[in-house]
Design a protein around this motif. Structure first.
Motif, mmCIF file in Angstrom:
data_model
loop_
_atom_site.group_PDB
_atom_site.id
_atom_site.type_symbol
_atom_site.label_atom_id
_atom_site.label_comp_id
_atom_site.label_asym_id
_atom_site.label_seq_id
_atom_site.Cartn_x
_atom_site.Cartn_y
_atom_site.Cartn_z
ATOM 1 N N ASN A 77 39.665 42.817 38.594
ATOM 2 C CA ASN A 77 38.522 42.252 37.935
ATOM 3 C C ASN A 77 37.562 41.793 39.352
ATOM 4 O O ASN A 77 38.105 41.718 40.473
ATOM 5 C CB ASN A 77 38.837 41.023 37.012
ATOM 6 C CG ASN A 77 39.411 39.769 37.849
ATOM 7 O OD1 ASN A 77 38.626 39.042 38.319
ATOM 8 N ND2 ASN A 77 40.634 39.707 38.083
ATOM 9 N N ASN A 82 33.186 40.569 35.854
ATOM 10 C CA ASN A 82 33.133 39.312 35.036
ATOM 11 C C ASN A 82 31.867 38.863 34.434
ATOM 12 O O ASN A 82 31.781 38.394 33.291
ATOM 13 C CB ASN A 82 33.988 38.301 35.904
ATOM 14 C CG ASN A 82 35.516 38.949 36.196
ATOM 15 O OD1 ASN A 82 35.930 39.918 35.661
ATOM 16 N ND2 ASN A 82 36.007 38.049 37.157
ATOM 17 N N LYS A 168 42.933 38.140 28.316
ATOM 18 C CA LYS A 168 43.861 37.972 29.612
ATOM 19 C C LYS A 168 44.882 38.862 29.729
ATOM 20 O O LYS A 168 45.713 39.066 28.787
ATOM 21 C CB LYS A 168 43.931 36.640 29.582
ATOM 22 C CG LYS A 168 43.027 35.583 30.246
ATOM 23 C CD LYS A 168 43.509 34.223 30.302
ATOM 24 C CE LYS A 168 42.351 33.215 31.009
ATOM 25 N NZ LYS A 168 43.203 31.841 31.685
ATOM 26 N N ALA A 170 48.000 40.546 32.338
ATOM 27 C CA ALA A 170 49.018 40.297 33.694
ATOM 28 C C ALA A 170 49.953 41.506 33.674
ATOM 29 O O ALA A 170 50.391 41.744 32.467
ATOM 30 C CB ALA A 170 49.640 38.960 33.745
ATOM 31 N N LYS A 242 35.787 36.135 40.734
ATOM 32 C CA LYS A 242 36.835 36.751 40.283
ATOM 33 C C LYS A 242 37.814 35.633 39.602
ATOM 34 O O LYS A 242 37.710 34.377 40.235
ATOM 35 C CB LYS A 242 37.618 37.526 41.420
ATOM 36 C CG LYS A 242 36.924 38.714 41.830
ATOM 37 C CD LYS A 242 37.460 39.488 43.071
ATOM 38 C CE LYS A 242 37.578 38.771 44.412
ATOM 39 N NZ LYS A 242 38.262 39.474 45.442
ATOM 40 N N ASP A 243 38.779 35.843 38.859
ATOM 41 C CA ASP A 243 39.554 34.943 38.155
ATOM 42 C C ASP A 243 40.871 35.688 37.768
ATOM 43 O O ASP A 243 41.181 36.713 38.341
ATOM 44 C CB ASP A 243 38.859 34.054 36.987
ATOM 45 C CG ASP A 243 38.291 35.260 35.884
ATOM 46 O OD1 ASP A 243 38.846 36.252 35.836
ATOM 47 O OD2 ASP A 243 37.215 34.694 35.460
ATOM 48 N N ASP A 244 41.563 35.040 36.672
ATOM 49 C CA ASP A 244 42.901 35.697 36.316
ATOM 50 C C ASP A 244 42.779 36.201 35.123
ATOM 51 O O ASP A 244 43.995 36.483 34.546
ATOM 52 C CB ASP A 244 43.808 34.382 36.276
ATOM 53 C CG ASP A 244 43.211 33.479 35.114
ATOM 54 O OD1 ASP A 244 42.110 33.443 34.831
ATOM 55 O OD2 ASP A 244 44.184 32.412 34.764
ATOM 56 N N ARG A 245 41.483 37.049 34.672
ATOM 57 C CA ARG A 245 41.668 37.606 33.379
ATOM 58 C C ARG A 245 42.242 39.056 33.467
ATOM 59 O O ARG A 245 42.579 39.289 32.389
ATOM 60 C CB ARG A 245 40.099 37.820 32.854
ATOM 61 C CG ARG A 245 39.161 38.620 33.714
ATOM 62 C CD ARG A 245 37.959 38.631 33.346
ATOM 63 N NE ARG A 245 37.149 37.293 33.465
ATOM 64 C CZ ARG A 245 35.857 36.941 33.116
ATOM 65 N NH1 ARG A 245 35.399 37.898 32.411
ATOM 66 N NH2 ARG A 245 35.694 35.842 33.303
ATOM 67 N N ILE A 247 45.119 40.698 36.200
ATOM 68 C CA ILE A 247 45.666 40.226 37.529
ATOM 69 C C ILE A 247 47.290 41.097 37.312
ATOM 70 O O ILE A 247 47.850 41.305 36.324
ATOM 71 C CB ILE A 247 46.010 38.860 37.779
ATOM 72 C CG1 ILE A 247 47.085 38.384 36.685
ATOM 73 C CG2 ILE A 247 44.978 37.938 37.876
ATOM 74 C CD1 ILE A 247 47.585 36.705 36.816
ATOM 75 N N ILE A 249 51.110 41.078 39.129
ATOM 76 C CA ILE A 249 52.062 39.883 39.509
ATOM 77 C C ILE A 249 53.112 40.817 40.026
ATOM 78 O O ILE A 249 53.645 41.622 39.701
ATOM 79 C CB ILE A 249 52.694 39.265 38.220
ATOM 80 C CG1 ILE A 249 51.612 38.420 37.589
ATOM 81 C CG2 ILE A 249 53.769 38.116 38.728
ATOM 82 C CD1 ILE A 249 52.172 37.782 36.294
#
Length: 250
Positions: A77, A82, A168, A170, A242-245, A247, A249
């Protein structure tokens, strides 16, 4: 009867004697249009006020960006992606809710649709035209959760920062899905979701064929570029990050 027959024969002979023209050769001349081309004073005078008005509208300051943003500043992202997805979700919802009394749950756009960076400094309508030069309009697609999962699988496989909002994701180191939420809730196969995208993607652009499997579509007749301009007019300073939408891991 005899006279009619003679007249008919005469007309046939007359038509057969007409000269037929055939194209033998076509010639062309290349006229180069460049800075050396002579200008037409009358035409220039006529279009000058229109040109000035267009420039004024394009270059009037609408907002300010404290940082420059490019689509290369992230893996899954990006700040500019975003921002664009958030703008489409916000602006499209204003139109969609007023027409249907329903709410858009998420947005998906395409990475390749971002054609220029957002510069640091003044933001104008010209900025929107540079970032989004295409005539793409917003389409809202009614989809079941089971088809949303096909959308998610596409994002897992593409491994690119396609702009999303409301969703979102991950994934692990191998891009296996760890978490998928819409509006911070688990996705249910039979639940109905409204997804904002653009007409290019709706018709299968970038191989996003899952949109055509939706239940129903709503054409808003609202260009993404115009949604950006409307948003810029509302805000003083653009905040993109940028963020956690989406990601990964490890």
């Amino acid at each position: 009867m005899y006279k009619s027959f003679v007249l008919l024969v005469f007309l046939i002979l007359l038509s057969s004697c007409k000269k037929k023209n055939h194209l033998l050769k076509a010639e062309s001349t290349r006229i180069e249009i460049n800075d050396q081309a002579l200008s037409n004073i009358a035409i220039d005078s006529f279009i000058k006020p229109y040109r000035q008005n267009v420039k004024k509208n394009l270059d009037s300051v609408l907002a300010y960006s404290p940082e420059a943003h490019t689509k290369g500043d992230g893996v899954l992202n990006t700040a500019i992606g975003n921002l664009m997805a958030d703008i489409v979700l916000k602006q499209a919802n204003l139109v969609f809710e007023s027409r249907t009394e329903k709410t858009i749950h998420m947005t998906l756009l395409n990475y390749g649709g971002i054609r220029a960076p957002i510069p640091k400094g003044d933001i104008t309508a010209r900025t929107a035209y540079e970032v989004m030069p295409f005539e793409n309009s917003i389409v809202v697609v009614e989809m079941k959760g089971i088809d949303i999962k096909k959308l998610i699988k596409y994002l897992q496989n593409s491994k690119r920062a396609h702009p999303i909002a409301g969703l979102k994701l991950a994934v692990d180191a191998n891009f296996n899905l760890v978490k998928a939420l819409i509006k911070d809730k688990e996705i249910k196969d039979d639940e109905i979701y409204f997804v904002a995208t653009n007409d290019y993607l709706y018709y299968g652009g970038d191989e996003m064929y899952f949109f055509k499997q939706g239940i129903k579509s709503y054409a808003l007749n609202y260009k993404i570029r115009n949604a950006m301009i409307d948003y810029f007019k509302k805000v003083d300073t653009i905040i993109a990050k940028k963020d956690d939408r989406f990601i990964q891991i490890n």
